[in-house]
Design a protein around this motif. Structure first.
Motif, PDB file in Angstrom:
ATOM      1  N   VAL A 137      15.123  60.565 -26.813  1.00 52.15           N
ATOM      2  CA  VAL A 137      14.947  59.115 -26.939  1.00 52.15           C
ATOM      3  C   VAL A 137      15.604  58.350 -25.793  1.00 52.15           C
ATOM      4  N   GLY A 138      16.329  59.061 -24.932  1.00 51.84           N
ATOM      5  CA  GLY A 138      16.948  58.375 -23.808  1.00 51.84           C
ATOM      6  C   GLY A 138      17.833  59.309 -23.008  1.00 51.84           C
ATOM      7  N   TYR A 139      18.284  58.787 -21.879  1.00 54.23           N
ATOM      8  CA  TYR A 139      19.170  59.519 -20.972  1.00 54.23           C
ATOM      9  C   TYR A 139      20.427  58.686 -20.746  1.00 54.23           C
ATOM     10  N   ALA A 140      21.535  59.382 -20.480  1.00 52.87           N
ATOM     11  CA  ALA A 140      22.794  58.669 -20.280  1.00 52.87           C
ATOM     12  C   ALA A 140      23.652  59.405 -19.267  1.00 52.87           C
ATOM     13  N   CYS A 148      17.493  56.327 -10.006  1.00 50.65           N
ATOM     14  CA  CYS A 148      16.671  56.179 -11.204  1.00 50.65           C
ATOM     15  C   CYS A 148      16.826  54.788 -11.803  1.00 50.65           C
ATOM     16  N   LYS A 149      15.770  54.296 -12.422  1.00 49.45           N
ATOM     17  CA  LYS A 149      15.798  52.992 -13.065  1.00 49.45           C
ATOM     18  C   LYS A 149      16.770  53.019 -14.235  1.00 49.45           C
ATOM     19  N   MET A 150      17.752  52.128 -14.196  1.00 48.48           N
ATOM     20  CA  MET A 150      18.816  52.095 -15.191  1.00 48.48           C
ATOM     21  C   MET A 150      18.741  50.804 -16.001  1.00 48.48           C
ATOM     22  N   VAL A 151      19.008  50.887 -17.288  1.00 46.89           N
ATOM     23  CA  VAL A 151      19.052  49.692 -18.126  1.00 46.89           C
ATOM     24  C   VAL A 151      20.163  48.773 -17.608  1.00 46.89           C
ATOM     25  N   GLY A 152      19.790  47.544 -17.262  1.00 52.61           N
ATOM     26  CA  GLY A 152      20.755  46.587 -16.747  1.00 52.61           C
ATOM     27  C   GLY A 152      21.090  46.776 -15.279  1.00 52.61           C
ATOM     28  N   GLY A 153      20.354  47.663 -14.614  1.00 51.35           N
ATOM     29  CA  GLY A 153      20.650  47.925 -13.206  1.00 51.35           C
ATOM     30  C   GLY A 153      19.384  47.985 -12.376  1.00 51.35           C
ATOM     31  N   LEU A 154      19.249  49.074 -11.624  1.00 51.29           N
ATOM     32  CA  LEU A 154      18.116  49.251 -10.723  1.00 51.29           C
ATOM     33  C   LEU A 154      16.788  49.053 -11.454  1.00 51.29           C
ATOM     34  N   GLU A 155      15.937  48.224 -10.892  1.00 45.65           N
ATOM     35  CA  GLU A 155      14.649  47.934 -11.517  1.00 45.65           C
ATOM     36  C   GLU A 155      13.552  48.878 -11.035  1.00 45.65           C
ATOM     37  N   ASN A 156      13.588  49.225  -9.758  1.00 47.92           N
ATOM     38  CA  ASN A 156      12.538  50.066  -9.183  1.00 47.92           C
ATOM     39  C   ASN A 156      13.132  51.402  -8.756  1.00 47.92           C
ATOM     40  N   PRO A 157      12.713  52.489  -9.392  1.00 52.81           N
ATOM     41  CA  PRO A 157      13.272  53.789  -9.047  1.00 52.81           C
ATOM     42  C   PRO A 157      12.866  54.240  -7.654  1.00 52.81           C
ATOM     43  N   SER A 165       9.691  57.160 -16.918  1.00 55.35           N
ATOM     44  CA  SER A 165       9.765  55.694 -16.961  1.00 55.35           C
ATOM     45  C   SER A 165       9.700  55.140 -18.377  1.00 55.35           C
ATOM     46  N   ASP A 166       9.260  55.949 -19.333  1.00 52.77           N
ATOM     47  CA  ASP A 166       9.103  55.456 -20.707  1.00 52.77           C
ATOM     48  C   ASP A 166      10.325  55.719 -21.579  1.00 52.77           C
ATOM     49  N   LYS A 167      11.413  56.230 -20.987  1.00 43.96           N
ATOM     50  CA  LYS A 167      12.643  56.476 -21.740  1.00 43.96           C
ATOM     51  C   LYS A 167      13.798  55.737 -21.055  1.00 43.96           C
ATOM     52  N   PRO A 168      14.646  55.049 -21.820  1.00 35.60           N
ATOM     53  CA  PRO A 168      15.745  54.298 -21.208  1.00 35.60           C
ATOM     54  C   PRO A 168      16.819  55.211 -20.624  1.00 35.60           C
ATOM     55  N   PHE A 169      17.434  54.740 -19.556  1.00 30.15           N
ATOM     56  CA  PHE A 169      18.539  55.441 -18.912  1.00 30.15           C
ATOM     57  C   PHE A 169      19.750  54.512 -18.894  1.00 30.15           C
ATOM     58  N   PHE A 170      20.835  54.966 -19.517  1.00 30.35           N
ATOM     59  CA  PHE A 170      22.056  54.170 -19.632  1.00 30.35           C
ATOM     60  C   PHE A 170      23.170  54.779 -18.790  1.00 30.35           C
ATOM     61  N   ALA A 171      23.903  53.928 -18.077  1.00 25.52           N
ATOM     62  CA  ALA A 171      25.069  54.373 -17.314  1.00 25.52           C
ATOM     63  C   ALA A 171      26.069  53.226 -17.255  1.00 25.52           C
TER      64      ALA A 171
END
Length: 202
Positions: A137-140, A148-157, A165-171
């Motif tokens: 369900v996601g990556y962290a 990589c496109k990050m939630v709250g960060g980089l918009e374009n990988p 692209s269909d799974k959120p990445f949190f860091a």
């Protein structure tokens, strides 16, 4: 929390000439093991990462990390959320699940690393989980290398980013270090020789 300060204070923000797991070279390297050797700090970072995931509305049952570098970060994330933890590892170069670990059908996983660059190892772990009936369900990660496109960060990988692209990445932070192929590396051209500080082949 200023993640760059955390890494620098732990002596984990390295500058030099480094050979990365991808085969590329970089002037900078994040040695997360130096951060995670402090249990209190590791717990604090994992608690914050779990809060970020939870606040985004992502629900999961288990955490899986690729060995070796992701194990401590993934275990601490699982502890923070009171979840189950397993890890994948390479056998003859192939990512696999061993040691009696099992995946239940429909079991929801976060794939966690210490640092994610292109996300190649994380994706390999995800494929193992999915092949056994689990759902990723996601990556962290504690830190993103800015590819990589990050939630709250980089918009374009970046073109070589491998996370789906269909799974959120949190860091907890993003570090935009430049990488070079050996043929294009300015450090090599200046006569410097790359060293490999990471977990593979070292």
């Amino acid at each position: 929390m200023n993640l760059e300060s955390v890494y620098k204070e732990a002596g984990a923000y390295l500058e030099g000439h480094f050979l990365l797991s991808s085969g590329n070279h970089s002037q900078f390297y994040l040695q997360s093991a130096k951060v995670l050797e402090d249990p209190a700090l590791a717990g604090k970072l994992a608690n914050e990462l779990f809060s970020v995931i939870k606040n985004a509305g992502i629900s999961f049952e288990s955490v899986c990390s690729p060995a070796l570098g992701g194990i401590l970060a993934g275990y601490e994330l699982a502890r923070a959320g009171n979840k189950r933890f397993i890890f994948t590892e390479r056998v003859d170069g192939q990512m696999t699940l061993r040691r009696g670990f099992e995946v239940k059908k429909g079991e929801k996983f976060i794939i966690c690393e210490d640092v994610i660059t292109t996300g190649g190892s994380a994706v390999e772990s995800a494929k193992i989980i999915e092949s056994l009936g689990g759902e990723v369900v996601g990556y962290a990660a504690l830190a993103s290398r800015g590819f990589c496109k990050m939630v709250g960060g980089l918009e374009n990988p970046a073109p070589n980013a491998k996370l789906p692209s269909d799974k959120p990445f949190f860091a907890l932070g993003e570090f935009g270090f430049a990488m070079f192929t050996p043929d294009e590396c300015p450090l090599c051209k200046s006569g410097s020789k790359a060293i490999k500080p990471g977990s593979r082949g070292n």
